[in-house]
Design a protein around this motif. Structure first.
Motif, PDB file in Angstrom:
ATOM      1  N   THR A 103      38.141  34.333  47.414  1.00  0.00           N
ATOM      2  CA  THR A 103      39.348  34.248  46.590  1.00  0.00           C
ATOM      3  C   THR A 103      39.522  35.454  45.678  1.00  0.00           C
ATOM      4  O   THR A 103      40.584  35.615  45.068  1.00  0.00           O
ATOM      5  CB  THR A 103      39.359  32.959  45.749  1.00  0.00           C
ATOM      6  OG1 THR A 103      38.118  32.814  45.062  1.00  0.00           O
ATOM      7  CG2 THR A 103      39.613  31.753  46.618  1.00  0.00           C
ATOM      8  N   ILE A 104      38.496  36.304  45.567  1.00  0.00           N
ATOM      9  CA  ILE A 104      38.721  37.599  44.913  1.00  0.00           C
ATOM     10  C   ILE A 104      39.859  38.331  45.624  1.00  0.00           C
ATOM     11  O   ILE A 104      40.698  38.987  45.010  1.00  0.00           O
ATOM     12  CB  ILE A 104      37.434  38.459  44.943  1.00  0.00           C
ATOM     13  CG1 ILE A 104      36.427  37.935  43.914  1.00  0.00           C
ATOM     14  CG2 ILE A 104      37.752  39.931  44.622  1.00  0.00           C
ATOM     15  CD1 ILE A 104      35.092  38.658  43.958  1.00  0.00           C
ATOM     16  N   PHE A 160      43.225  37.028  44.514  1.00  0.00           N
ATOM     17  CA  PHE A 160      43.550  37.534  43.179  1.00  0.00           C
ATOM     18  C   PHE A 160      43.999  38.993  43.237  1.00  0.00           C
ATOM     19  O   PHE A 160      45.025  39.364  42.660  1.00  0.00           O
ATOM     20  CB  PHE A 160      42.330  37.388  42.262  1.00  0.00           C
ATOM     21  CG  PHE A 160      42.560  37.877  40.856  1.00  0.00           C
ATOM     22  CD1 PHE A 160      43.082  37.024  39.900  1.00  0.00           C
ATOM     23  CD2 PHE A 160      42.267  39.183  40.500  1.00  0.00           C
ATOM     24  CE1 PHE A 160      43.304  37.467  38.600  1.00  0.00           C
ATOM     25  CE2 PHE A 160      42.494  39.638  39.214  1.00  0.00           C
ATOM     26  CZ  PHE A 160      43.009  38.781  38.256  1.00  0.00           C
ATOM     27  N   ALA A 174      47.603  40.451  42.435  1.00  0.00           N
ATOM     28  CA  ALA A 174      47.717  41.356  41.296  1.00  0.00           C
ATOM     29  C   ALA A 174      48.386  42.664  41.697  1.00  0.00           C
ATOM     30  O   ALA A 174      49.209  43.211  40.951  1.00  0.00           O
ATOM     31  CB  ALA A 174      46.335  41.626  40.702  1.00  0.00           C
ATOM     32  N   VAL A 201      44.640  30.882  41.381  1.00  0.00           N
ATOM     33  CA  VAL A 201      44.092  32.230  41.513  1.00  0.00           C
ATOM     34  C   VAL A 201      45.212  33.217  41.820  1.00  0.00           C
ATOM     35  O   VAL A 201      45.289  34.307  41.237  1.00  0.00           O
ATOM     36  CB  VAL A 201      43.018  32.273  42.618  1.00  0.00           C
ATOM     37  CG1 VAL A 201      42.516  33.694  42.820  1.00  0.00           C
ATOM     38  CG2 VAL A 201      41.854  31.352  42.266  1.00  0.00           C
ATOM     39  N   TYR A 202      46.097  32.824  42.749  1.00  0.00           N
ATOM     40  CA  TYR A 202      47.236  33.684  43.105  1.00  0.00           C
ATOM     41  C   TYR A 202      48.142  33.908  41.888  1.00  0.00           C
ATOM     42  O   TYR A 202      48.550  35.037  41.600  1.00  0.00           O
ATOM     43  CB  TYR A 202      48.032  33.056  44.244  1.00  0.00           C
ATOM     44  CG  TYR A 202      49.292  33.813  44.602  1.00  0.00           C
ATOM     45  CD1 TYR A 202      49.264  34.840  45.543  1.00  0.00           C
ATOM     46  CD2 TYR A 202      50.512  33.510  43.999  1.00  0.00           C
ATOM     47  CE1 TYR A 202      50.404  35.547  45.860  1.00  0.00           C
ATOM     48  CE2 TYR A 202      51.663  34.212  44.309  1.00  0.00           C
ATOM     49  CZ  TYR A 202      51.596  35.221  45.243  1.00  0.00           C
ATOM     50  OH  TYR A 202      52.736  35.912  45.546  1.00  0.00           O
ATOM     51  N   SER A 203      48.453  32.829  41.177  1.00  0.00           N
ATOM     52  CA  SER A 203      49.353  32.940  40.028  1.00  0.00           C
ATOM     53  C   SER A 203      48.732  33.787  38.929  1.00  0.00           C
ATOM     54  O   SER A 203      49.428  34.579  38.274  1.00  0.00           O
ATOM     55  CB  SER A 203      49.681  31.541  39.491  1.00  0.00           C
ATOM     56  OG  SER A 203      50.360  30.775  40.448  1.00  0.00           O
ATOM     57  N   LEU A 204      47.417  33.607  38.715  1.00  0.00           N
ATOM     58  CA  LEU A 204      46.741  34.431  37.720  1.00  0.00           C
ATOM     59  C   LEU A 204      46.779  35.899  38.127  1.00  0.00           C
ATOM     60  O   LEU A 204      47.006  36.787  37.304  1.00  0.00           O
ATOM     61  CB  LEU A 204      45.297  33.966  37.548  1.00  0.00           C
ATOM     62  CG  LEU A 204      45.093  32.670  36.772  1.00  0.00           C
ATOM     63  CD1 LEU A 204      43.631  32.238  36.830  1.00  0.00           C
ATOM     64  CD2 LEU A 204      45.534  32.837  35.315  1.00  0.00           C
ATOM     65  N   GLY A 205      46.546  36.151  39.434  1.00  0.00           N
ATOM     66  CA  GLY A 205      46.591  37.527  39.901  1.00  0.00           C
ATOM     67  C   GLY A 205      47.975  38.132  39.760  1.00  0.00           C
ATOM     68  O   GLY A 205      48.140  39.229  39.210  1.00  0.00           O
ATOM     69  N   GLN A 244      39.563  48.054  40.608  1.00  0.00           N
ATOM     70  CA  GLN A 244      39.487  47.005  41.625  1.00  0.00           C
ATOM     71  C   GLN A 244      38.412  47.264  42.681  1.00  0.00           C
ATOM     72  O   GLN A 244      37.991  46.347  43.381  1.00  0.00           O
ATOM     73  CB  GLN A 244      40.845  46.885  42.322  1.00  0.00           C
ATOM     74  CG  GLN A 244      41.974  46.533  41.374  1.00  0.00           C
ATOM     75  CD  GLN A 244      43.309  46.451  42.073  1.00  0.00           C
ATOM     76  OE1 GLN A 244      43.534  45.581  42.897  1.00  0.00           O
ATOM     77  NE2 GLN A 244      44.204  47.371  41.751  1.00  0.00           N
ATOM     78  N   VAL A 274      50.790  28.964  36.454  1.00  0.00           N
ATOM     79  CA  VAL A 274      49.476  28.340  36.626  1.00  0.00           C
ATOM     80  C   VAL A 274      49.560  26.833  36.440  1.00  0.00           C
ATOM     81  O   VAL A 274      49.043  26.049  37.255  1.00  0.00           O
ATOM     82  CB  VAL A 274      48.464  28.955  35.647  1.00  0.00           C
ATOM     83  CG1 VAL A 274      47.162  28.157  35.651  1.00  0.00           C
ATOM     84  CG2 VAL A 274      48.191  30.412  36.006  1.00  0.00           C
TER      85      VAL A 274
END
Length: 553
Positions: A55-56, A59, A63, A180-184, A208, A365
């Protein structure tokens, strides 16, 4: 001799499939369970280790789709190309949309693990080249390389997760992924702005690379190489590299890239040069011919097309794809215009503008989590998608009214973005659940890849079309207004203020104020287009099948 049973992408690796409450799916799940029983035991990955590693990618890919939203004006101004600023994002999203359909089929051919590792390597290399870019052309080329990897980070991870969890829990797991997607996506823009204002925009890309290296190491050691890959026969499983490459639809992929890239180039030339020059209408002609060739290849030539025409344009899936395309057209365009508005009209720096986006991050989120649990307990994805439409239309109305017709309100614009993003947090969960529920279980990898491709194609066109409207409107307004003043080089001023915001500091205060007002009027036209598309997105959403009845406890 009968062929060995085929494992589908739906086959869970950690748990046994149990009968669901949806009668339409019980037959498929029962058949799937019988197929799995003959496959033998699979190596179970340690989810506490592997889930963060894979899941990194989600993200980072998310991002990077927004990391330049706040800082693109600063980056392009430093590189003396503000009028090409939209291409910093457009090049990334364009490549995502073009390559993502291919990843679905590549996963079936080469394996999920191999595709994910290749995506990480491409993405890391792209980040390095972005950081070292010396011109806007080099940066755009590096973004293309970065996106070639990013397309896999988002798509392959989602395909992997369909095999790691059972259908009844997928809403919750997808909510976690969506967080995770929304945070990214949410933190990409503020982090990009903060880094731009502190240590420089190049470190938004350099930073990154270490995360990619860690993820590559963990995945290489902990993830099974055969995870989730369907095998039609012993011969297919033992294919050599040349045989696998023959199955790849390179011709279809190339024509898709040409079709989209030519169309985007035509929009850019039209808004920045003229709609009547050969490079503009010639680009649209090339795009149209490439589109015809692409559909011919997919229907007549490709052994394993990246765009299965029959399923993509079926009554079950087309509304889902269409709705996702329009929803992301509107939200990414909104996210693109607002930071520019804050920097031009409110005269904020990238760091301050990024803080104005925090309420939208929180909204996305929270919405993802709530929608995930709603999906698990009710299964009513249809009504969740209806809420997406209501929220996005409401956000579009606020943005349009509070950027001109009802007065100019920065607070109102912050609220408009938060409302719209609350809807998107819902959409990234409920849209994918609707897709899985309506599509054939044997084609989940390709369907998922196409879903992401439609989302990102909407993002591409959203940024490009709205940017074109703003740039064209700004040029028209300034050409008329500046002619009212004597002794002004109108053409030079129009060209400079469309290239760099820093040029406003060199203008007479009265002229600079006029330019800022003209920017505001132009962006208001962009907000109007976003509102129209938001309304249009509700039309296919109404036609999505299933997900209306509450699941029995």
């Amino acid at each position: 001799m009968a062929p060995s049973p085929k494992q589908t992408e739906r086959s869970p690796l950690l748990v046994t499939v149990t009968e669901t409450d949806d009668p339409e799916r019980n037959g498929n799940d029962a058949l799937q369970e019988s197929r799995e029983s003959s496959q033998g035991e699979k190596k179970t990955p340690n989810m506490l280790i592997i889930f963060p590693a894979i899941t990194i990618g989600i993200f980072l890919a998310a991002a990077d789709s927004t990391i330049a939203l706040v800082s693109y004006a600063t980056i392009s101004s430093e590189l003396d190309a503000l009028n090409l600023a939209s291409w910093i994002m457009t090049a990334y999203a364009l490549t995502l949309a073009s390559i993502q359909p291919l990843y679905g089929k590549l996963c079936d051919i080469f394996g999920r693990k191999e595709c994910l590792l290749a995506a990480y390597v491409l993405f890391a290399l792209g980040c390095l080249v972005c950081g070292f870019a010396r011109s806007i052309e080099e940066l755009i080329a590096a973004r293309v390389l970065q996106a070639a990897g990013g397309a896999g980070l988002g798509t392959v991870v989602s395909i992997l997760l369909t095999g790691l969890v059972p259908l009844e829990d997928r809403g919750v797991w997808q909510a976690v992924v969506s967080v995770v997607y929304s945070l990214g996506a949410g933190l990409g823009a503020p982090l990009g702005g903060l880094l731009t204002a502190s240590v420089g925009w190049r470190w938004a890309f350099f930073g990154q690379v270490p995360l990619c290296v860690i993820a590559i190491a963990v995945i290489s050691v902990c993830l099974d190489g055969d995870i989730g890959r369907p095998v039609d026969s012993g011969e297919r499983g033992a294919e050599d590299m040349l045989a696998k490459l023959r199955r790849v639809d390179f011709l279809g992929s190339a024509s898709l890239i040409i079709m989209i890239a030519a169309f985007m180039f035509g929009l850019d030339r039209g808004s920045n040069v003229s709609w009547a020059v050969p490079e503009t209408y010639g680009s649209f002609l090339v795009s149209g011919l490439a589109a015809l060739w692409f559909f011919y290849v997919e229907m007549r030539v490709a052994r394993e097309p990246i765009l299965p025409i029959a399923s993509t344009f079926s009554a079950e899936l087309l509304p889902i794809y269409s709705s996702a395309f329009l929803v992301f057209f509107a939200i990414v365009a909104l996210d693109f215009v607002l930071p520019l508005y804050y920097q031009v009209k409110d005269q904020l720096g990238p760091q301050q503008a990024s803080l104005y986006m925090l309420p939208a991050i929180v909204g996305g989120v929270v919405s993802s989590v709530l929608t995930g649990f709603w999906m698990r307990h009710t299964g009513q994805y249809y009504w969740a998608l209806m809420l997406v439409s209501v929220l996005q239309i409401t956000g579009g109305i606020f943005a349009y009214l509070w950027s001109g017709p009802a007065g100019e309100s920065t607070t109102g614009l912050i609220i408009s973005q938060a409302v719209a993003e609350f809807g998107i947090g819902n959409s990234v969960v409920s849209g994918l659940i609707a897709l899985i529920s309506n599509g054939p279980s044997t084609n989940i990898a390709v369907m998922t890849a196409m879903y992401f491709a439609f989302r990102n194609l909407g993002s591409v066109l959203g940024v490009s079309v709205v940017s074109t409207v703003i740039q064209q409107t700004l040029r028209d307004i300034l050409t008329v207004e500046l002619q009212k003043y004597d002794n002004l080089d109108v053409g030079k001023i129009v060209d400079e203020v469309r290239k760099s915001l820093e040029s406003l500091q060199t203008l007479d205060p009265e002229i600079a104020a006029l330019v800022r007002r003209s920017y505001g009027q132009a962006m208001n036209k962009g907000f109007l287009l976003i509102l129209v598309v938001s309304v249009a997105a509700a039309i296919p959403a109404l036609k999505i099948r299933g997900g209306k009845k509450r699941r029995s406890p």
